[in-house]
Design a protein around this motif. Structure first.
Motif: not given
Length: 134
Positions: A18-38
């Motif tokens: 569950r902790t690992e899944a949360d970390q994956y989810s946070q990484r996806i959110d960060r990359i999506v944030g980069v996409y939206l910023t760009a």
């Protein structure tokens, strides 16, 4: 009394997954944030309020400039790398949830004697009723 250590081991495994899944989810959110910023940066640059801005002239200047074309190629490669990264993170989350649902949930339910980790299961209720064709 041998089932209690097995239950604790499975619960510890579930918590780690569950902790690992949360970390994956946070990484996806960060990359999506980069996409939206760009995306907003590019939209803001191309839609700048210049009265004399002509998009066809802008495209022609990009095509004639080697440095701007190199930047465009680099942006395309970076975009592809980010997409591959997001897909790999998503596949990690998918593998964790499939393992949790297919193995861990059933094993804990057997040991405990009742249904456990129910949020990973399919929906129990449906708004649609199946009609019998007969």
């Amino acid at each position: 009394m041998g089932t209690e250590p097995a239950i604790e081991a499975h619960i510890a495994e579930y918590q780690a997954l569950r902790t690992e899944a949360d970390q994956y989810s946070q990484r996806i959110d960060r990359i999506v944030g980069v996409y939206l910023t760009a995306l907003f940066a590019i939209a803001g640059f191309t839609l700048r309020p210049d009265a004399d801005f002509d998009f066809s002239e802008y495209i022609a200047s990009v095509q004639s400039s080697n440095s701007q074309m190199a930047l465009l190629v680099f942006a395309t490669i970076l975009n592809s790398a980010l997409i591959v990264r997001i897909v790999s993170f998503f596949l990690g989350v998918l593998a964790i949830t499939q393992y949790t649902n297919s193995f861990l949930r059933h094993r804990i339910s057997e040991l405990v004697g009742q249904d456990a980790i129910r949020w990973d299961g399919g929906p129990a209720f449906s708004a649609k009723v199946a009609l019998d064709p007969a």
